[in-house]
Scaffold this active site. Structure first.
Site, mmCIF file in Angstrom:
data_model
loop_
_atom_site.group_PDB
_atom_site.id
_atom_site.type_symbol
_atom_site.label_atom_id
_atom_site.label_comp_id
_atom_site.label_asym_id
_atom_site.label_seq_id
_atom_site.Cartn_x
_atom_site.Cartn_y
_atom_site.Cartn_z
ATOM 1 N N ASP A 169 62.287 56.819 -38.887
ATOM 2 C CA ASP A 169 60.942 56.380 -39.222
ATOM 3 C C ASP A 169 60.023 56.656 -38.037
ATOM 4 O O ASP A 169 60.382 56.378 -36.884
ATOM 5 C CB ASP A 169 60.969 54.877 -39.541
ATOM 6 N N ASN A 177 47.330 57.373 -38.127
ATOM 7 C CA ASN A 177 46.329 57.565 -39.181
ATOM 8 C C ASN A 177 44.999 56.920 -38.822
ATOM 9 O O ASN A 177 43.927 57.492 -39.063
ATOM 10 C CB ASN A 177 46.838 56.976 -40.501
ATOM 11 N N HIS A 182 43.847 60.647 -41.573
ATOM 12 C CA HIS A 182 44.976 60.940 -42.457
ATOM 13 C C HIS A 182 45.352 62.421 -42.465
ATOM 14 O O HIS A 182 46.519 62.760 -42.704
ATOM 15 C CB HIS A 182 44.648 60.480 -43.881
ATOM 16 N N ASP A 186 49.132 63.672 -41.944
ATOM 17 C CA ASP A 186 49.834 64.658 -42.776
ATOM 18 C C ASP A 186 50.414 65.779 -41.924
ATOM 19 O O ASP A 186 51.537 66.240 -42.144
ATOM 20 C CB ASP A 186 48.881 65.253 -43.807
ATOM 21 N N GLU A 212 56.392 57.655 -44.126
ATOM 22 C CA GLU A 212 56.746 58.283 -42.852
ATOM 23 C C GLU A 212 58.238 58.177 -42.556
ATOM 24 O O GLU A 212 58.677 58.349 -41.428
ATOM 25 C CB GLU A 212 55.949 57.644 -41.712
#
Length: 291
Positions: A169, A177, A182, A186, A212
């Site tokens: 993770d 973010n 964002h 990505d 994630e």
């Protein structure tokens, strides 16, 4: 009184679109799997309600990009958008020709450009691929992972072979973010998938498990071998230079791992054990391997 002759101008046949077998398919974002045929001479993409392909996202400009379809080919042009138009992860500047299989990213939406003699067959092939692949990271998705987990557990029990699971993770991903946006988030997910994939064997299953979080299923790998791989991945991510829009983004991962045990009667129990170890890694300081 002499009437003037009215002349109706008809476009030259040579100027009309001939690449009618062309389309964009949404492979990541809202309307997943939707196909947009590019049969008009010009297709406008943007946030505006007047756009031919409307993407209602803050990161998309009202008039973001246009695609022209002519005798010379199918070309995309950015219309001065705020966040840019990307083709195969490269910023598209000026006019760029699209080729079959190109990935077009506008805002947080990713399209795949398909063209050819039998576009419907290509479209159905792409829809089938979407059932197994994550459109953003281009690795396996959760659905495929769950299917392979069932299969590998059955095989492991039948032939009495080892089976290990790694869950990783991204640390403080929400902060990424919030701070960088964002689109940057990505990009981090894509870069991480590309980085980790270099350490995965062909028989391993590497998937985006959710958000994630990523999972690696390792058939016939012992606990010590799994721990070595997990630590190698952790160090690799820590040293990797993650960059978006000329900004370097520090990224680390927390990792939990588990090995199939006799008391694991259901696939979810192996996942739960690995998830508990992942939780321990995060609560004990992050950027570490537990298991």
């Amino acid at each position: 009184m002499q009437k003037e002759t009215v002349v109706t101008v008809i476009s030259k046949i040579s100027d009309r679109p001939v690449n009618l077998d062309a389309a964009l398919v949404v492979i990541y974002g809202l309307d997943l799997g939707r196909k947009f045929d590019l049969t008009s001479e010009e297709t406008l993409i943007g946030r505006s309600s007047k756009a031919d392909i409307q993407i209602d996202q803050e990161s998309v400009s009202r008039n973001h990009a246009s695609i022209t379809n002519s005798r010379e080919g199918v070309r995309i042009r950015d219309l001065g958008s705020t966040n840019g138009t990307f083709v195969n992860d490269e910023l598209a500047e000026g006019v760029r020709e699209l080729r079959n299989g190109d990935l077009v990213k506008i805002g947080r939406t990713i399209f795949k450009y398909i063209a050819g003699g039998n576009i419907e067959a290509a479209y159905h092939d792409e829809i089938y691929r979407l059932t197994t692949m994550d459109g953003l990271t281009q690795i396996y998705n959760r659905r495929y992972f769950d299917e392979q987990l069932d299969r590998e557990i059955s095989r492991s029990r039948r032939y009495e072979r080892m089976l290990s699971l790694v869950l990783l993770d991204i640390d403080h991903f929400k902060a990424v973010n919030d701070k960088y946006g964002h689109l940057a988030g990505d990009s981090v997910l894509k870069q991480l998938a590309s980085t980790v994939r270099t350490k995965i064997r062909r028989e391993d299953v590497f998937a985006r498990y959710g958000g994630e979080e990523f999972a690696i299923l390792l058939p016939e790998v012992s606990l010590s071998g799994t721990r070595q791989l997990a630590e190698k991945v952790r160090r690799l991510v820590e040293k990797q230079r993650f960059e978006f829009d000329r900004q370097v983004i520090p990224v680390t991962v927390s990792v939990g791992l588990a090995v199939l045990e006799p008391h694991h009667r259901e696939p979810g129990e192996l996942v739960r054990d690995a998830d508990e170890k992942l939780f321990d890694a995060k609560t004990s300081g992050r950027n570490r391997v537990v298991g």
